[in-house]
Design a protein around this motif. Structure first.
Motif, PDB file in Angstrom:
ATOM      1  N   GLY A   1      37.412   2.823  21.030  1.00 32.55           N
ATOM      2  CA  GLY A   1      36.947   2.884  22.545  1.00 32.55           C
ATOM      3  C   GLY A   1      38.037   3.062  23.357  1.00 32.55           C
ATOM      4  N   ALA A   2      39.127   3.168  23.128  1.00 34.37           N
ATOM      5  CA  ALA A   2      40.354   3.525  24.017  1.00 34.37           C
ATOM      6  C   ALA A   2      40.154   5.040  24.634  1.00 34.37           C
ATOM      7  CB  ALA A   2      41.694   3.613  23.161  1.00 34.37           C
ATOM      8  N   ARG A   3      40.513   5.157  25.773  1.00 36.49           N
ATOM      9  CA  ARG A   3      40.179   6.479  26.568  1.00 36.49           C
ATOM     10  C   ARG A   3      41.561   7.163  26.446  1.00 36.49           C
ATOM     11  NH1 ARG A   3      39.413   7.849  32.362  1.00 36.49           N
ATOM     12  NH2 ARG A   3      37.757   9.366  32.538  1.00 36.49           N
ATOM     13  N   LEU A   4      41.443   8.362  25.985  1.00 37.40           N
ATOM     14  CA  LEU A   4      42.512   9.473  25.848  1.00 37.40           C
ATOM     15  C   LEU A   4      42.519  10.562  26.661  1.00 37.40           C
ATOM     16  CD1 LEU A   4      42.403   8.119  22.904  1.00 37.40           C
ATOM     17  CD2 LEU A   4      43.670  10.076  22.166  1.00 37.40           C
ATOM     18  N   PHE A   5      43.480  11.014  27.430  1.00 38.21           N
ATOM     19  CA  PHE A   5      43.584  12.230  28.329  1.00 38.21           C
ATOM     20  C   PHE A   5      44.158  13.334  27.574  1.00 38.21           C
ATOM     21  CE2 PHE A   5      45.989  14.339  32.071  1.00 38.21           C
ATOM     22  CZ  PHE A   5      44.618  14.925  32.415  1.00 38.21           C
ATOM     23  N   LEU A   6      43.416  14.442  27.733  1.00 40.83           N
ATOM     24  CA  LEU A   6      43.798  15.897  27.142  1.00 40.83           C
ATOM     25  C   LEU A   6      43.915  16.592  28.284  1.00 40.83           C
ATOM     26  CD1 LEU A   6      42.585  14.166  24.595  1.00 40.83           C
ATOM     27  CD2 LEU A   6      41.803  16.341  23.560  1.00 40.83           C
ATOM     28  N   PRO A   7      45.200  16.848  28.557  1.00 44.83           N
ATOM     29  CA  PRO A   7      45.413  18.001  29.828  1.00 44.83           C
ATOM     30  C   PRO A   7      45.244  19.260  29.228  1.00 44.83           C
ATOM     31  CG  PRO A   7      47.423  16.799  28.853  1.00 44.83           C
ATOM     32  CD  PRO A   7      46.416  16.245  28.283  1.00 44.83           C
ATOM     33  N   LEU A   8      44.840  20.329  30.069  1.00 42.73           N
ATOM     34  CA  LEU A   8      44.555  21.804  29.699  1.00 42.73           C
ATOM     35  C   LEU A   8      44.025  21.777  28.303  1.00 42.73           C
ATOM     36  CD1 LEU A   8      46.605  21.650  32.034  1.00 42.73           C
ATOM     37  CD2 LEU A   8      47.605  23.728  30.762  1.00 42.73           C
ATOM     38  N   CYS A   9      42.684  21.183  27.875  1.00 39.96           N
ATOM     39  CA  CYS A   9      42.394  20.772  26.636  1.00 39.96           C
ATOM     40  C   CYS A   9      41.463  22.178  26.266  1.00 39.96           C
ATOM     41  CB  CYS A   9      41.197  19.458  26.919  1.00 39.96           C
ATOM     42  SG  CYS A   9      39.848  19.858  28.063  1.00 39.96           S
TER      43      CYS A   9
END
Length: 214
Positions: free
Chosen positions: A38-46
Motif C-alpha cells: 500500500g506504500a505510494r511510489l513516485f515515478l518521475p518522467l514515467c
C-alpha cells in the motif's frame, strides 16, 4: 531536450527508451526500500512503463509525472483503466484506482499537488536530462518528495562516444546532486550486452538512496 522534443518522439513512435518488459533491476531490488504494502511510489518522467502495472500488481499505489499526454493515454489504455481527468493550472491530473499521473512539466508540480510519497523509483528521468538540467531536477525532486528514499537506475559510459539520451551519470556527479541529502549505495552494476544502442560499451547501475541521519 525541450518539451516538444519528447512530445514529438512519443507521437512519432520514436520510443526506443520504452522497455518491452518490467525492468529486472526493479524486480530484484525493490525490497531494499523496505516498503509496506500500500506504500505510494513516485515515478518521475514515467512514460507508459510496464513497471507501473507490475508495481500495482504487487499492491503498491503509484503517482507519476509525464510530459506527454500521448504516453499517459497509452499507459491507461494498457492498464485497461479509464482515468478521471482534472485540469490543475498548467498540469493535468489523470486518476484511477491506486494511480495518479500528472501530465505536464514536472517542474510545475508542487509537493502539495503530489501528496505524500513513501519512495521514488527513477529509472528514466535523471538519465533523460542533459547535464545542465540535472542539478535543477535533483533539487526539485528532493523538495517535491521531502527527500523520500530512492531506487535509482543510471548509465555509465564514455559520453564522448555517444551524445545521449540516455546520458551517462557517473558516481561523482550523483554525489554532487544527492550527497548532501542522501547516503548513496551502489547495489548492482551490469554491462549492457552489445553496448548502449549498439554503439558504446556501457553499464547500468542501480543505486539505493536513503536520507542522511541528522
Amino acid at each position: 531536450m525541450e518539451a516538444n522534443y519528447w512530445r514529438q518522439r512519443w507521437e512519432r513512435g520514436e520510443i526506443g527508451f520504452h522497455e518491452s518488459e518490467v525492468n529486472p533491476a526493479l524486480v530484484e531490488n525493490l525490497n531494499r526500500l523496505n516498503l509496506a504494502k500500500g506504500a505510494r511510489l513516485f515515478l518521475p518522467l514515467c512514460g507508459k512503463t510496464l513497471d507501473i502495472a507490475w508495481l500495482l500488481a504487487q499492491g503498491y499505489r503509484i503517482v507519476g509525472a509525464e510530459l506527454s499526454a500521448f504516453a499517459i493515454n497509452e499507459l491507461f489504455a494498457a492498464l485497461d483503466l479509464v482515468p478521471e481527468i482534472t485540469p490543475a493550472g498548467t498540469l493535468t491530473r489523470y486518476s484511477s484506482t491506486n494511480i495518479d499521473i500528472w501530465g505536464g512539466d514536472i517542474f510545475d508540480l508542487s509537493s502539495s499537488m503530489l501528496g505524500a510519497v513513501d519512495a521514488i523509483y527513477d529509472r528514466a528521468a535523471l538519465v533523460a536530462l542533459p547535464e545542465h538540467m540535472r542539478n535543477r531536477y535533483a533539487a526539485h525532486l528532493i523538495a517535491l518528495t521531502h527527500a523520500a528514499p530512492q531506487l535509482l537506475i543510471t548509465y555509465e559510459y564514455d559520453q564522448r562516444l555517444y551524445d545521449g539520451p540516455p546520458f551517462s551519470v557517473p558516481e561523482e556527479e550523483l554525489k554532487q546532486h544527492y550527497g548532501g541529502t542522501y547516503q548513496l549505495k551502489q547495489v548492482t552494476q551490469d554491462q549492457i550486452a552489445g553496448g548502449l544502442k549498439g554503439k558504446v560499451e556501457a553499464a547500468t547501475v542501480t543505486w539505493l538512496l536513503q536520507r542522511n541521519k541528522p
